[in-house]
Design a protein around this motif. Structure first.
Motif, PDB file in Angstrom:
ATOM      1  N   VAL A  80       2.759  -0.461  -0.873  1.00 40.38           N
ATOM      2  CA  VAL A  80       1.362  -0.063  -1.064  1.00 40.38           C
ATOM      3  C   VAL A  80       1.213   0.743  -2.359  1.00 40.38           C
ATOM      4  O   VAL A  80       2.093   1.543  -2.714  1.00 40.38           O
ATOM      5  CB  VAL A  80       0.848   0.771   0.124  1.00 40.38           C
ATOM      6  N   PRO A  81       0.116   0.558  -3.089  1.00 39.31           N
ATOM      7  CA  PRO A  81      -0.159   1.404  -4.263  1.00 39.31           C
ATOM      8  C   PRO A  81      -0.362   2.846  -3.833  1.00 39.31           C
ATOM      9  O   PRO A  81      -0.880   3.119  -2.746  1.00 39.31           O
ATOM     10  CB  PRO A  81      -1.459   0.804  -4.825  1.00 39.31           C
ATOM     11  N   LEU A 139      -9.808   1.381  -3.617  1.00 37.93           N
ATOM     12  CA  LEU A 139      -8.385   1.103  -3.812  1.00 37.93           C
ATOM     13  C   LEU A 139      -7.915   0.049  -2.815  1.00 37.93           C
ATOM     14  O   LEU A 139      -7.172  -0.874  -3.168  1.00 37.93           O
ATOM     15  CB  LEU A 139      -7.587   2.391  -3.650  1.00 37.93           C
ATOM     16  N   GLU A 199      -9.192  -3.383  -3.880  1.00 33.15           N
ATOM     17  CA  GLU A 199      -8.530  -3.890  -5.076  1.00 33.15           C
ATOM     18  C   GLU A 199      -7.152  -4.454  -4.765  1.00 33.15           C
ATOM     19  O   GLU A 199      -6.700  -5.413  -5.396  1.00 33.15           O
ATOM     20  CB  GLU A 199      -8.422  -2.774  -6.116  1.00 33.15           C
ATOM     21  N   HIS A 200      -6.464  -3.850  -3.807  1.00 35.06           N
ATOM     22  CA  HIS A 200      -5.101  -4.274  -3.454  1.00 35.06           C
ATOM     23  C   HIS A 200      -5.050  -4.698  -1.986  1.00 35.06           C
ATOM     24  O   HIS A 200      -4.124  -4.317  -1.253  1.00 35.06           O
ATOM     25  CB  HIS A 200      -4.111  -3.140  -3.715  1.00 35.06           C
ATOM     26  N   SER A 201      -6.008  -5.482  -1.559  1.00 32.95           N
ATOM     27  CA  SER A 201      -6.138  -5.800  -0.132  1.00 32.95           C
ATOM     28  C   SER A 201      -4.921  -6.547   0.411  1.00 32.95           C
ATOM     29  O   SER A 201      -4.485  -6.294   1.543  1.00 32.95           O
ATOM     30  CB  SER A 201      -7.407  -6.614   0.111  1.00 32.95           C
ATOM     31  N   ALA A 240      -1.751  -6.387  -0.556  1.00 30.74           N
ATOM     32  CA  ALA A 240      -0.622  -5.464  -0.399  1.00 30.74           C
ATOM     33  C   ALA A 240      -0.825  -4.557   0.807  1.00 30.74           C
ATOM     34  O   ALA A 240       0.102  -4.331   1.601  1.00 30.74           O
ATOM     35  CB  ALA A 240      -0.442  -4.639  -1.667  1.00 30.74           C
TER      36      ALA A 240
END
Length: 224
Positions: free
Chosen positions: A30-31, A44, A47-49, A51
């Motif tokens: 995860v970011p 956030l 944007e990174h769904s 991950a």
């Protein structure tokens, strides 16, 4: 030739290794950008769904495996203090259920992030994040999983399933969750991976002990 007595221990050992590895993977993928408010958090997530979805599903699978494995570990522990072992196992088991609920909550938050009504979803996320359910999950994580794992590691050490130097590793999970910063989850997951990996080796050693060996009385010293 492999000792047949070790076969029942293999699925348990595999679960004890796979579960914390999945937990660690979920923390690594995860970011970790800092978010200051629910709107930034949902942005956030959106944007990174992919991950976050993969991480949350890995997290959930890890806790399901641990929930299945912990009672079996408790049955293997034959050291002193059966009440202590049962309390530690119950705390850890309830903690795994709390963390599985946390994974479901994170998946629900991801659904909020992907909804086009951003302002309304941010408000809902803020309410949920500070609600009773979130506080209960936090309690189960810190005082169920982390503290229970610490006690269970001590019980496993007393039962000689893990070496003495491994006993403090359970405490590191608790330290990791209480540590400040955005990387504390990784510290906790690494400690859990080490604990359960060592415990898995102890389970395999115990599985290779035949029933006759485990039931044999201790030899009586000869008298002169």
């Amino acid at each position: 030739m492999t000792d047949p007595s070790s076969r029942p221990a293999r699925p348990l050992a595999a679960a004890l290794v796979a579960a914390p590895l999945l937990f660690l993977v979920s923390e690594l993928i995860v970011p970790r950008d800092n978010t200051e408010n629910p709107a930034a958090e949902l942005a956030l997530f959106a944007e990174h769904s992919a991950a976050f979805r993969a991480a949350d599903l890995s997290y959930f699978a890890a806790m399901v495996l641990l929930a299945a494995a912990v009672p079996a570990v408790v049955r293997l522990v034959r050291g002193r203090g059966r009440i202590f072992v049962r309390v530690a196992g119950t705390m850890t088991f309830l903690g795994t259920l709390g963390l599985a609920a946390h994974a479901v909550l994170l998946l629900s938050t991801l659904d909020l992030a992907l909804d086009p009504r951003h302002a309304e979803m941010a408000a809902a996320d803020g309410v949920i994040s500070n609600g009773t359910g979130a506080m209960l999950i936090l309690f189960l994580r810190l005082f169920g999983f982390d503290l229970g794992l610490t006690l269970l590691t001590i019980a496993a050490w007393r039962a000689r399933l893990v070496p003495g130097w491994a006993a403090p590793l359970g405490f590191l999970c608790l330290v990791g969750d209480f540590s400040p910063g955005n990387w504390n989850g990784i510290m906790s997951a690494v400690a859990a991976t080490a604990v359960f990996g060592i415990l898995a080796m102890g389970v395999l050693r115990a599985g290779r002990t035949t029933p006759a060996e485990s039931a044999a009385p201790a030899p009586v010293p000869a008298t002169t």
